[in-house]
Design an enzyme around this catalytic site. Sequence first.
Site, PDB file in Angstrom:
ATOM      1  N   ASP A 166      -6.155  -7.355   3.901  1.00 55.14           N
ATOM      2  CA  ASP A 166      -7.282  -6.721   3.216  1.00 55.14           C
ATOM      3  C   ASP A 166      -8.161  -7.793   2.578  1.00 55.14           C
ATOM      4  O   ASP A 166      -9.384  -7.812   2.733  1.00 55.14           O
ATOM      5  CB  ASP A 166      -6.752  -5.752   2.150  1.00 55.14           C
ATOM      6  CG  ASP A 166      -7.872  -5.099   1.357  1.00 55.14           C
ATOM      7  OD1 ASP A 166      -8.854  -4.662   1.999  1.00 55.14           O
ATOM      8  OD2 ASP A 166      -7.777  -5.025   0.124  1.00 55.14           O
TER       9      ASP A 166
ATOM     10  N   TYR B  17       0.819  -1.209   0.000  1.00 53.81           N
ATOM     11  CA  TYR B  17       0.000   0.000   0.000  1.00 53.81           C
ATOM     12  C   TYR B  17       0.851   1.256   0.000  1.00 53.81           C
ATOM     13  O   TYR B  17       0.461   2.278  -0.531  1.00 53.81           O
ATOM     14  CB  TYR B  17      -0.922   0.017   1.232  1.00 53.81           C
ATOM     15  CG  TYR B  17      -2.200  -0.752   1.049  1.00 53.81           C
ATOM     16  CD1 TYR B  17      -2.184  -2.103   0.769  1.00 53.81           C
ATOM     17  CD2 TYR B  17      -3.428  -0.114   1.174  1.00 53.81           C
ATOM     18  CE1 TYR B  17      -3.359  -2.804   0.613  1.00 53.81           C
ATOM     19  CE2 TYR B  17      -4.612  -0.812   1.017  1.00 53.81           C
ATOM     20  CZ  TYR B  17      -4.574  -2.156   0.737  1.00 53.81           C
ATOM     21  OH  TYR B  17      -5.746  -2.846   0.584  1.00 53.81           O
TER      22      TYR B  17
ATOM     23  N   LYS C 274       3.799 -15.483   2.175  1.00 52.36           N
ATOM     24  CA  LYS C 274       4.056 -16.167   0.898  1.00 52.36           C
ATOM     25  C   LYS C 274       5.563 -16.400   0.838  1.00 52.36           C
ATOM     26  O   LYS C 274       6.266 -15.913  -0.057  1.00 52.36           O
ATOM     27  CB  LYS C 274       3.515 -15.299  -0.255  1.00 52.36           C
ATOM     28  CG  LYS C 274       3.525 -15.971  -1.610  1.00 52.36           C
ATOM     29  CD  LYS C 274       2.460 -17.046  -1.794  1.00 52.36           C
ATOM     30  CE  LYS C 274       2.625 -17.731  -3.146  1.00 52.36           C
ATOM     31  NZ  LYS C 274       1.783 -18.949  -3.278  1.00 52.36           N
TER      32      LYS C 274
ATOM     33  N   ASP D  60     -12.011  -9.609   4.195  1.00 46.54           N
ATOM     34  CA  ASP D  60     -13.309  -9.609   3.493  1.00 46.54           C
ATOM     35  C   ASP D  60     -13.851 -11.036   3.382  1.00 46.54           C
ATOM     36  O   ASP D  60     -15.050 -11.279   3.562  1.00 46.54           O
ATOM     37  CB  ASP D  60     -13.174  -9.034   2.076  1.00 46.54           C
ATOM     38  CG  ASP D  60     -13.406  -7.530   2.018  1.00 46.54           C
ATOM     39  OD1 ASP D  60     -13.136  -6.846   3.026  1.00 46.54           O
ATOM     40  OD2 ASP D  60     -13.846  -7.032   0.957  1.00 46.54           O
TER      41      ASP D  60
ATOM     42  N   ASP E 289      -2.296 -18.441  -0.052  1.00 48.73           N
ATOM     43  CA  ASP E 289      -3.257 -19.140  -0.927  1.00 48.73           C
ATOM     44  C   ASP E 289      -3.924 -20.284  -0.168  1.00 48.73           C
ATOM     45  O   ASP E 289      -5.141 -20.480  -0.251  1.00 48.73           O
ATOM     46  CB  ASP E 289      -2.575 -19.626  -2.220  1.00 48.73           C
ATOM     47  CG  ASP E 289      -1.289 -20.415  -1.985  1.00 48.73           C
ATOM     48  OD1 ASP E 289      -0.759 -20.397  -0.840  1.00 48.73           O
ATOM     49  OD2 ASP E 289      -0.803 -21.055  -2.937  1.00 48.73           O
TER      50      ASP E 289
HETATM   51  C1  IPM Z   1     -10.308  -1.718   3.797  1.00 45.46           C
HETATM   52  C2  IPM Z   1     -10.585  -1.104   2.455  1.00 45.46           C
HETATM   53  C3  IPM Z   1      -9.469  -0.119   2.113  1.00 45.46           C
HETATM   54  C4  IPM Z   1      -8.180  -0.910   2.083  1.00 45.46           C
HETATM   55  C5  IPM Z   1      -9.679   0.646   0.788  1.00 45.46           C
HETATM   56  C6  IPM Z   1     -10.978   1.402   0.768  1.00 45.46           C
HETATM   57  C7  IPM Z   1      -8.539   1.571   0.495  1.00 45.46           C
HETATM   58  O1  IPM Z   1     -10.738  -2.091   1.484  1.00 45.46           O
HETATM   59  O2  IPM Z   1     -10.201  -0.974   4.784  1.00 45.46           O
HETATM   60  O3  IPM Z   1     -10.221  -2.941   3.868  1.00 45.46           O
HETATM   61  O4  IPM Z   1      -7.840  -1.513   1.058  1.00 45.46           O
HETATM   62  O5  IPM Z   1      -7.481  -0.923   3.102  1.00 45.46           O
HETATM   63 MG    MG Z   2     -10.742  -4.046   2.235  1.00 50.16          MG
END
Ligand code: IPM
Ligand code: MG
Length: 368
Positions: free
Chosen positions: A252, A145, A196, A256, A228
């Site tokens: 990240d 990032y 990884k 999710d 993975d």
């Molecule tokens: C998160 C989001 C952010 C990230 C985006 C919106 C930049 O996906 O907080 O997980 O990638 O960190």
């Molecule tokens: Mg995210």
Amino acid sequence: MNTFKIAALAGDGIGPEVMREAIKVLRATEKKFGFKLEITEAPVGWAGIDSDGKALPEKTLALCKQSDSILFGSVGLPDRDATIPKEERPERAALLRIRKEFSLFANLRPVKLPKALAHACPLAKERQGDGIDILVVRELTGGMYFGQPKKTENLPDGNFRAIDTMVYTTPEIERIAHVAFKAARLRRKKLTSIDKANVLENGILWREVVTRVGKHYSDVTLEHQFVDNAAMQLVLRPTQFDVMLCENMFGDILSDEAAALGGSLGMLPSASLGASSGEKIFGFYEPAGGTAPDIAGKNLANPIAQILSAALMLRHSFGLNEAAAAIEIAVGKAIDSGNRTGDIFNPNESGAQKIGTREMGDAIAAAI
Ligand code: IPM
Ligand code: MG
């Protein structure tokens, strides 16, 4: 009376409507537990660009600096991205900037599938075991990032070359590893470190450093998984995980995935913390789910991630453990009594009623 200053930055999309519900629940908690919250709202994201020409207006940043913590909504409206340079877009100019500015390197994302929401988990019942309960600890200020160089170059043949750089130093890995081991100590004492190491230099260093830090936590069982494999294990046998320690990008993605197992991305709160100094720990609290422009302004969004983020703020920044637990219990009660926003609603579930953002906030505030 204990007073705490909160900068409330609702942002874009569903941000304002879920923030409104979180503040409603905070006010109910304040009344019941007798502390004082000074909540000041300020624009951020596209809302900041529209009001002050910048995703993170100076006055918003100044407010954050004077506050004890930031309660954040979400930022970013992809439809408007083409209208400004990428460096000025809210994700980079506000969200990533705040993470970096306040050195918020430790991102905690707790995923818990409530029993009553077993139907909202995409996995078969037998894979859910006795319940999914995972804490993703994500490194938040390093890796791809932020690594330099980060740019897109023109090539002589008319093509482009995009470069992102993955970079970690030993101290950066050490400090996030300590956070993860300490968190595991307070839970089921198992830490799975994700890397990884079979391909990346970063992965090799990550594994070495985490292993070394682990020697200080002999009561915590440490395991390593390639990213993975971890993505696959999450859907095959999620109950094997207690704390998952990830670098920025892997965290990240996996958070999710884990959130979906917890019923909905709309239920995933997060706390982003810096180094602790004294008893008030400055923190940044946000739902992990994003702006969801497709449902914004329609009273459809699930406010629970925002409300649980507020609970994390009370616990981690203000030490108000009882009040934080009261919010989490109230969320549980609202769910147990059948309240469902669209993302967690199943028409075949008896006793469940589909309600809106505002009504979910009301049900939770009432249960405090
Ligand atoms: C998160 C989001 C952010 C990230 C985006 C919106 C930049 O996906 O907080 O997980 O990638 O960190
Ligand atoms: Mg995210």
